[in-house]
Design a protein around this motif. Structure first.
Motif, PDB file in Angstrom:
ATOM      1  N   TYR A   1       0.828  -1.213   0.000  1.00 18.56           N
ATOM      2  CA  TYR A   1       0.000   0.000   0.000  1.00 18.56           C
ATOM      3  C   TYR A   1       0.860   1.260   0.000  1.00 18.56           C
ATOM      4  N   ALA A   2       1.928   1.267   0.782  1.00 22.67           N
ATOM      5  CA  ALA A   2       2.779   2.452   0.861  1.00 22.67           C
ATOM      6  C   ALA A   2       4.196   2.013   1.153  1.00 22.67           C
ATOM      7  N   VAL A   3       5.170   2.828   0.654  1.00 23.06           N
ATOM      8  CA  VAL A   3       6.568   2.494   0.871  1.00 23.06           C
ATOM      9  C   VAL A   3       7.357   3.792   0.970  1.00 23.06           C
ATOM     10  N   VAL A   4       8.399   3.779   1.816  1.00 25.42           N
ATOM     11  CA  VAL A   4       9.260   4.928   1.981  1.00 25.42           C
ATOM     12  C   VAL A   4      10.678   4.432   2.181  1.00 25.42           C
ATOM     13  N   ASN A   5      11.645   5.140   1.560  1.00 24.93           N
ATOM     14  CA  ASN A   5      13.057   4.801   1.691  1.00 24.93           C
ATOM     15  C   ASN A   5      13.589   5.475   2.958  1.00 24.93           C
ATOM     16  N   VAL A   6      14.098   4.675   3.932  1.00 25.99           N
ATOM     17  CA  VAL A   6      14.484   5.206   5.232  1.00 25.99           C
ATOM     18  C   VAL A   6      15.843   4.666   5.637  1.00 25.99           C
ATOM     19  N   THR A   7      16.437   5.349   6.618  1.00 26.55           N
ATOM     20  CA  THR A   7      17.615   4.861   7.344  1.00 26.55           C
ATOM     21  C   THR A   7      17.346   5.078   8.824  1.00 26.55           C
ATOM     22  N   LYS A   8      18.055   4.318   9.667  1.00 25.25           N
ATOM     23  CA  LYS A   8      17.880   4.466  11.104  1.00 25.25           C
ATOM     24  C   LYS A   8      18.634   5.689  11.598  1.00 25.25           C
ATOM     25  N   ALA A   9      18.000   6.436  12.482  1.00 20.56           N
ATOM     26  CA  ALA A   9      18.595   7.666  12.996  1.00 20.56           C
ATOM     27  C   ALA A   9      19.784   7.334  13.883  1.00 20.56           C
ATOM     28  N   GLY A  10      20.870   8.092  13.715  1.00 15.49           N
ATOM     29  CA  GLY A  10      22.012   7.957  14.593  1.00 15.49           C
ATOM     30  C   GLY A  10      22.909   6.796  14.280  1.00 15.49           C
ATOM     31  N   LYS A  11      22.690   6.079  13.201  1.00 15.02           N
ATOM     32  CA  LYS A  11      23.520   4.922  12.862  1.00 15.02           C
ATOM     33  C   LYS A  11      24.081   5.106  11.462  1.00 15.02           C
TER      34      LYS A  11
ATOM     35  N   GLU B   1      12.913  13.371   9.432  1.00 14.47           N
ATOM     36  CA  GLU B   1      12.919  12.455  10.574  1.00 14.47           C
ATOM     37  C   GLU B   1      11.491  12.219  11.076  1.00 14.47           C
ATOM     38  N   PHE B   2      11.234  11.019  11.525  1.00 18.78           N
ATOM     39  CA  PHE B   2       9.951  10.684  12.172  1.00 18.78           C
ATOM     40  C   PHE B   2      10.154   9.440  13.043  1.00 18.78           C
ATOM     41  N   ASP B   3       9.257   9.312  14.049  1.00 20.40           N
ATOM     42  CA  ASP B   3       9.320   8.182  14.989  1.00 20.40           C
ATOM     43  C   ASP B   3       8.024   7.407  14.942  1.00 20.40           C
ATOM     44  N   LEU B   4       8.127   6.090  15.065  1.00 17.33           N
ATOM     45  CA  LEU B   4       6.961   5.214  15.187  1.00 17.33           C
ATOM     46  C   LEU B   4       7.046   4.518  16.550  1.00 17.33           C
ATOM     47  N   HIS B   5       5.997   4.668  17.372  1.00 15.73           N
ATOM     48  CA  HIS B   5       5.981   4.115  18.721  1.00 15.73           C
ATOM     49  C   HIS B   5       5.157   2.815  18.746  1.00 15.73           C
ATOM     50  N   PHE B   6       5.841   1.685  18.921  1.00 19.30           N
ATOM     51  CA  PHE B   6       5.168   0.417  19.200  1.00 19.30           C
ATOM     52  C   PHE B   6       5.409   0.122  20.688  1.00 19.30           C
TER      53      PHE B   6
ATOM     54  N   LYS C   1       8.282  -0.402  21.749  1.00 20.59           N
ATOM     55  CA  LYS C   1       9.456   0.445  21.868  1.00 20.59           C
ATOM     56  C   LYS C   1       9.426   1.459  20.719  1.00 20.59           C
ATOM     57  N   THR C   2      10.237   2.466  20.811  1.00 23.54           N
ATOM     58  CA  THR C   2      10.224   3.545  19.830  1.00 23.54           C
ATOM     59  C   THR C   2      11.296   3.285  18.769  1.00 23.54           C
ATOM     60  N   TYR C   3      10.891   3.436  17.492  1.00 29.42           N
ATOM     61  CA  TYR C   3      11.814   3.273  16.368  1.00 29.42           C
ATOM     62  C   TYR C   3      11.970   4.625  15.687  1.00 29.42           C
ATOM     63  N   LYS C   4      13.227   5.080  15.552  1.00 30.81           N
ATOM     64  CA  LYS C   4      13.529   6.397  14.972  1.00 30.81           C
ATOM     65  C   LYS C   4      14.004   6.187  13.530  1.00 30.81           C
ATOM     66  N   TRP C   5      13.384   6.907  12.581  1.00 30.31           N
ATOM     67  CA  TRP C   5      13.704   6.757  11.160  1.00 30.31           C
ATOM     68  C   TRP C   5      14.027   8.119  10.542  1.00 30.31           C
ATOM     69  N   VAL C   6      14.768   8.055   9.431  1.00 23.58           N
ATOM     70  CA  VAL C   6      15.062   9.252   8.626  1.00 23.58           C
ATOM     71  C   VAL C   6      14.711   8.912   7.189  1.00 23.58           C
ATOM     72  N   ALA C   7      13.678   9.594   6.619  1.00 24.61           N
ATOM     73  CA  ALA C   7      13.259   9.324   5.238  1.00 24.61           C
ATOM     74  C   ALA C   7      14.227   9.991   4.261  1.00 24.61           C
ATOM     75  N   SER C   8      14.141   9.586   2.997  1.00 28.15           N
ATOM     76  CA  SER C   8      15.023  10.165   1.977  1.00 28.15           C
ATOM     77  C   SER C   8      14.685  11.630   1.700  1.00 28.15           C
ATOM     78  N   SER C   9      13.414  12.021   2.002  1.00 28.66           N
ATOM     79  CA  SER C   9      13.006  13.427   1.844  1.00 28.66           C
ATOM     80  C   SER C   9      11.792  13.684   2.717  1.00 28.66           C
ATOM     81  N   HIS C  10      11.524  14.954   2.957  1.00 26.64           N
ATOM     82  CA  HIS C  10      10.360  15.331   3.762  1.00 26.64           C
ATOM     83  C   HIS C  10       9.070  14.945   3.047  1.00 26.64           C
TER      84      HIS C  10
END
Length: 911
Positions: free
Chosen positions: A21-31, A88-93, A95-104
Motif C-alpha cells: 500500500y505504501a513504501v518509503v526509503n528510510v535509514t535508522k537515525a544515529g547509525k 525524521e519521524f518516529d513510530l511508537h510500538f 518500543k520507539t523506532y527512529k527513522w530518517v526518510a530520503s526526503s520530507h
C-alpha cells in the motif's frame, strides 16, 4: 520509485498474498546510513490485516523482510516538527523506532498513507499524531474522497492500486522488453503507447462499423424472443388460476392426515402406558401368597418370599407419571401392596427377633480357667441369618423404622454374649500370663546395687547375658496353638507395685509366656471381629464394595477423556467429577459410621478389656510393653498394607497402639531415671557398672523382640537416649569413685560398651560405637601415662626439667652447664634407678594394675602391652635427650630396650 514498488510487490508481498500500500526509503537515525524500505501492506484475505515491514536489499539484489510490526500495535506517529520540513519521524510500538526518510515529501506521503489505512479499515486502531500538520492530511483525504466519488459515478473502482493479473504482467514485461529504454525514458515510452492505443481504437471503430448488419439481425432475434416470452407468461398465468382450486383441496387433505397421525400416535402411547402399568402393578398371585403365608423358617420359602418382596418393591418404586398415580385403580393397587408389605415386614420382624433371642441365650461359653485360650465364633448364628440378607435390604427400603428396630435388637441380643465371652476370655489370658510359682513380680531393670560388680540391690538379682529370645512372627490366621503354660495361682498386686523374681530364667520364661499369650489373644480376636463385621456389613446392607468399585473404575476414563476436551468443557466436567467424589466420600463416611456404631454396640467392652490387659501386662513386667508394641504394630501395619477396608478391630488396636507407645516411653523414662539415680559404694572397687550390664541385657533382649519389626524406629530412638544417658553416668560414677581410679572405671566400662555395640551391630548406634571407641582409647592412654611415671620417677622428673629448660630457650648443648642438670646430677639419677630397681618397680606396677582392674573384661594384658610401648617411648626419649644435651659424655642408662622387653615379658608370664 514506481519500479521499486513494483519489484517489492512481486518479490516480497505477492508470495505472502499481501498487497503493498505504501513504501518509503528510510535509514535508522544515529547509525550508519544503511538504506532500507519501510512498507505498509494489507492482506488479501478477509478480514484484512495491516502490517508494517522493514525490507532490506541483499547482496544478491533481492529483497528480504527484516522486521515486522502489526499496525494495530502502533500507538504514536511522531513527525518531529509540524512547522519545519524535516525527514525524521518516529513510530511508537512497544518500543520507539527512529527513522530518517530520503526526503520530507516521502515522509509526509507515508504518514498520510498510514492515516488513510486507518480511515479505510475501521477495525484498525488509530494511532496518535504528534508534530504532524493535520491540515495537509485532511486535505489529502478530501481530495481522495472526491476522486473516489467521481470514479464511482463513472463505474470505476475506488481502489488506488490494483494488482496486475499474471497475463497483464507478462504482456507488460513483453512490451517493455520490445522497447529500448522503456524505463529510462518514460516520456518517449508513454508517447509510443499513446500512438499504439490510438491505432487500436481506430481499428475497433472500423470493426464495429463493419458488423452493423449482424447487429441488426441480432436485434430482430431478440424481439422475436420477447414475443415468445409474453405468450409463455400468459399460459403460466392460466395454469396458476387452475392450481389455486387444487391447492385448497390439498390443504384440507393434509389437515385430515395430520389429525389421523396424531390420533394414532396418542392411541399407541396410551396402549404402551396401559401395558406398562399392568406389567408394573400386576404382581402374580403366588407372590402375594408367599408374602402372606410363606414359612420364613424354611430355606426355599425364604427364597420365594425374597423374590415376592422384590417384585412388590419394584411395583411401589416404579417410575409412574404423576398424573397416572391419581387414577383410582392405581391408588388402590399401590395401597394394597403397601399393606401387604407392612404385614410381611411385621411378620419378618417377629421371626428374626426370635432368632436373635435364641442365639442371645444358647451359645457356647468357654470354661473358666480352661487349658486352652479360645474365643468362640458365632458362625451358627451367621449361617442361620445370612439367607435373610436380601429381605433385610428390602426392609431397609420399605420400612426404615422396623429395620432400625431389628438392628438394635440384634445388637442388644448379641452384645451381652460378647460381653461375657470377652470378659472371660481376657480373664483366662491373664491367668495364662502369670508364671507358676512366682511369689511376686518385678521389673527386671532396677539399677541400684549394693555390690557394684556382681549383684543388684536387695530387691533384684544380677542377670548374666543370655541368648536372645525367639524371633517374633506375625501369624493371626491359621496358626497352631502354642502351649501357654500352666496357670499360676498367684495374682498381681492391685496397688501396682511389683515384687522380685527368684531368678533371671524365671523372668525370661514369664516374658516369653506373656508374649505367646498376647499373640494368641490377638489371633483369637481377629477372626471373631472380622467375621462379625463381614456379617454385619452383608446382613444390614452396610457393604463398602460399591464405593470401592467406583474408586477403582471411575477415575481412569474421566482422565483419559478429559485430555481431548476443550478447557471450558474440561473445567465443567472436572467440577462435576469433584462434586460426585465429595458426595461419594460423604456416603462412604456415613456407611463407615453405621458399621462402627453397630460394632461398638456388639463389642461394647472390647476397648476397655484391651486397655485393661495392656495395663495388666505393663504391671506384670514393664518389659512387656515392648512385646505388645511389636505385636500390635505388626497387626495394624499388616492390615493397612493388605489394602482391605479398615476393620473395627484394627481401629481399636490403633488406639491401643498409642497407649502401648506411651507405656514404652514410660518404661524407657524409668530406665533412664534408674540409671541417673544409680549409686555405688565409694570405698569399694567399681568394675563393670550394674547399669552398663543392664544396658547390655536390654539391648540383647530388645534386638530379639524387634527383629524384623515394623516399629523399629521407636526402639532406635530409645537406644540413642539410653546410650547417651549411660555414657554420661559412666563418667559421673567415675568421678564419684574413691577406690577405683577414674580412668579405670571409664576404661573398663567403655571397653564393655564397645564390645556390646560391636557384637550386636546396631546401625543406629554407629556414632555411639565410635564415641565409645574414642573414650576407651583416651581412658587407656590416660591410665597408662598416669601409672608409668612411678618405675622411673626420678629420671622422669629430671628429664621433665631438661625439657622445660629447652622450652624456655636454653640451647640443648648448654643444658649440661646448668647446676641442677649437670652431668654429675644425671649420673646420680641413673645410679638411683638401676636395672634391678626398675624390674622391681615394674613388678609392683603390674600388681597394682592387676589389683585395680576387674577380671570380667580381661584388660590386664592389653594395659600391660600399652604400658610396654609407652615405657619404650619414654626410654627412647631419655636416650635422645642425653645425646642432645650431653654430647660426648659417654653417659648411658644401665639397661637397654632388650632388657626392658625382657622385664615386661618375664613379669607378664610369671603372673
Amino acid at each position: 520509485m514506481a519500479a521499486i514498488r513494483h519489484n517489492l510487490q512481486r518479490e516480497v508481498f505477492k508470495p505472502s498474498e499481501e498487497r503493498l500500500y505504501a513504501v518509503v526509503n528510510v535509514t535508522k537515525a544515529g547509525k550508519k546510513k544503511k538504506a532500507s524500505f519501510l512498507c505498509a501492506a494489507v492482506t488479501m484475505d478477509k478480514p484484512e490485516t495491516v502490517s508494517l515491514y522493514q525490507v532490506k536489499k541483499t547482496d544478491k539484489d533481492t529483497y528480504k523482510k527484516k522486521a515486522t510490526w502489526r499496525f494495530r500495535d502502533l500507538t504514536i506517529i511522531d513527525g518531529k516538527d509540524a512547522t519545519k520540513d524535516t525527514p525524521e519521524f518516529d513510530l511508537h510500538f512497544e518500543k520507539t523506532y527512529k527513522w530518517v526518510a530520503s526526503s520530507h515529501t516521502e515522509k509526509l506521503n507515508f504518514i498520510i498513507a498510514l492515516w488513510k489505512l486507518c480511515v479505510r479499515y475501521p477495525t484498525q486502531r488509530k494511532p496518535t499524531l504528534m508534530n504532524v500538520n493535520t491540515a495537509l492530511i485532511e486535505e489529502s483525504i478530501n481530495i481522495e474522497t472526491g476522486r473516489a466519488q467521481q470514479h464511482t459515478d463513472e463505474g470505476v473502482t475506488v481502489e488506488d492500486y490494483q494488482e496486475l493479473t499474471q497475463r497483464e504482467e507478462n504482456d507488460l514485461e513483453h512490451m517493455m522488453s520490445q522497447t529500448e529504454n522503456a524505463i529510462s525514458n518514460l516520456e518517449e515510452f508513454n508517447e509510443q503507447l499513446s500512438r499504439e492505443l490510438s491505432v487500436l481504437d481506430s481499428a475497433n471503430i472500423q470493426s464495429i462499423m463493419a458488423s452493423e448488419d449482424q447487429v441488426n439481425s441480432l436485434m430482430d432475434l431478440l424481439e422475436a424472443s420477447l414475443a415468445e416470452l409474453d405468450k409463455l407468461d400468459t399460459r403460466l398465468t392460466q395454469y396458476d388460476e387452475v392450481l389455486k382450486t387444487v391447492h385448497n383441496q390439498m390443504e384440507q387433505m393434509e389437515d385430515k392426515d395430520r389429525h389421523m397421525e396424531t390420533e394414532s400416535a396418542n392411541r399407541n402411547k396410551l396402549i404402551k402406558e396401559v401395558e406398562y402399568l399392568v406389567g408394573t402393578l400386576g404382581i402374580p398371585e403366588r407372590h402375594i401368597t408367599a408374602l402372606k403365608q410363606g414359612d420364613l423358617s424354611k430355606g426355599l420359602a425364604v427364597k420365594e418370599c425374597t423374590n415376592a418382596a422384590e417384585a412388590v418393591l419394584a411395583a411401589l418404586t416404579a417410575d409412574i407419571h404423576p398424573g397416572l398415580t391419581k387414577m383410582k385403580a392405581v391408588k388402590e393397587q399401590q395401597e394394597k401392596y403397601e399393606q401387604i408389605s407392612k404385614d410381611f415386614a411385621h411378620r419378618l420382624k417377629q421371626h428374626l427377633l426370635g432368632i436373635f433371642q435364641q442365639h442371645g441365650v444358647d451359645t457356647d461359653m468357654p470354661a473358666k480357667h480352661s487349658s486352652e485360650l479360645h474365643l468362640p465364633k458365632h458362625l451358627n448364628c451367621h449361617k442361620e441369618l445370612l439367607p435373610y440378607c436380601d429381605l433385610m435390604k428390602w426392609l431397609k427400603e420399605i420400612d426404615p423404622e422396623v429395620f432400625l428396630e431389628l438392628c438394635l435388637a440384634y445388637v442388644n441380643s448379641l452384645s451381652k454374649i460378647y460381653e461375657r465371652q470377652l470378659k472371660e476370655f481376657f480373664e483366662t489370658a491373664r491367668q495364662r500370663a502369670i508364671s507358676k510359682g512366682s511369689k511376686s513380680m518385678h521389673s527386671a531393670f532396677k539399677m541400684t546395687s549394693s555390690n557394684p560388680i556382681s549383684k543388684l540391690d536387695d530387691h533384684g538379682v544380677r542377670m548374666s547375658p543370655r541368648p536372645s529370645p525367639r524371633p517374633l512372627t506375625h501369624k493371626f490366621r491359621g496358626r497352631d496353638r502354642r502351649d501357654t503354660g500352666d496357670s499360676g495361682s498367684d495374682s498381681i498386686s492391685q496397688s501396682g507395685s511389683i515384687g522380685s523374681y527368684e531368678s533371671a530364667s524365671l523372668t525370661l520364661e514369664t516374658r516369653g509366656r506373656f508374649d505367646r499369650v498376647f499373640d494368641i489373644l490377638l489371633s483369637e480376636l481377629e477372626p471373631v471381629c472380622t467375621s462379625e463385621q463381614q456379617f454385619v456389613q452383608k446382613f444390614f446392607d452396610f457393604s463398602m464394595d460399591e464405593f470401592e468399585s467406583q474408586d477403582s473404575s471411575g477415575g481412569g476414563s474421566d482422565a483419559s477423556d478429559g485430555a481431548f476436551m476443550s478447557k471450558g468443557s474440561g473445567d465443567v466436567r472436572e467440577r462435576k467429577q469433584l462434586s460426585e467424589d465429595v458426595s461419594r466420600r460423604r456416603k462412604m463416611n456415613e456407611r463407615r459410621e453405621e458399621i462402627k456404631k453397630v460394632m461398638q454396640g456388639l463389642f461394647s467392652n472390647l476397648d476397655s478389656e484391651l486397655h485393661a490387659f495392656i495395663q495388666f501386662g505393663d504391671k506384670l513386667d514393664s518389659f512387656n510393653s515392648m512385646y505388645m508394641l511389636v505385636r500390635i504394630g505388626q497387626y495394624v501395619i499388616t492390615n493397612q498394607l493388605s489394602g482391605a477396608p479398615v476393620s473395627y478391630l484394627s481401629q481399636q488396636l490403633g488406639n491401643c497402639l498409642i497407649t502401648v507407645k506411651r507405656l514404652f516411653d514410660k518404661f524407657i523414662a524409668n530406665l533412664i531415671r534408674q540409671i541417673e539415680e544409680a549409686k555405688i559404694q565409694k570405698n569399694k572397687r567399681v568394675g563393670i557398672l550394674p547399669f552398663v550390664s543392664k544396658f547390655e541385657e536390654f539391648v540383647e533382649n530388645s534386638e530379639g523382640i524387634f527383629k524384623n519389626a515394623e516399629r523399629r524406629t521407636d526402639l532406635d530412638k530409645a537406644y540413642i537416649q539410653l546410650t547417651r544417658v549411660v555414657f554420661d553416668n559412666v563418667e559421673r560414677v567415675a568421678m564419684e569413685s574413691l577406690k577405683s581410679p577414674k580412668a579405670v572405671v571409664m576404661l573398663e566400662n567403655y571397653h564393655h560398651l564397645l564390645r556390646v555395640l560391636s557384637r550386636l551391630k546396631i546401625s543406629c548406634l554407629e556414632k555411639e560405637k565410635l564415641e565409645a571407641k574414642e573414650k576407651y582409647g583416651a581412658s587407656l592412654e590416660e591410665y597408662v601415662k598416669g601409672m608409668l611415671g612411678r618405675p622411673m620417677e626420678k629420671l622422669s622428673v629430671f628429664f621433665e626439667g631438661v625439657q622445660e629448660k629447652i622450652a624456655a630457650g636454653v640451647k640443648a648443648e648448654e643444658v649440661g652447664y646448668q647446676l641442677a642438670f649437670s652431668k654429675q646430677e644425671l649420673r646420680k639419677c641413673i645410679k638411683e634407678v638401676p636395672a634391678k630397681e626398675l624390674k622391681k618397680g615394674l613388678e609392683h606396677l603390674y600388681k597394682k594394675v592387676e589389683k585395680q582392674l576387674c577380671d570380667e573384661e580381661s584388660l590386664l594384658q592389653v594395659v600391660w602391652n600399652s604400658m610396654q610401648k609407652e615405657f619404650i617411648e619414654q626410654y627412647k626419649n631419655f636416650v635422645d635427650l642425653i645425646n642432645r644435651c650431653y654430647p660426648g659424655s659417654m653417659i648411658t642408662l644401665e639397661y637397654t630396650i632388650k632388657d626392658v622387653l625382657f622385664f615386661f615379658s618375664n613379669i607378664a608370664s610369671s603372673h
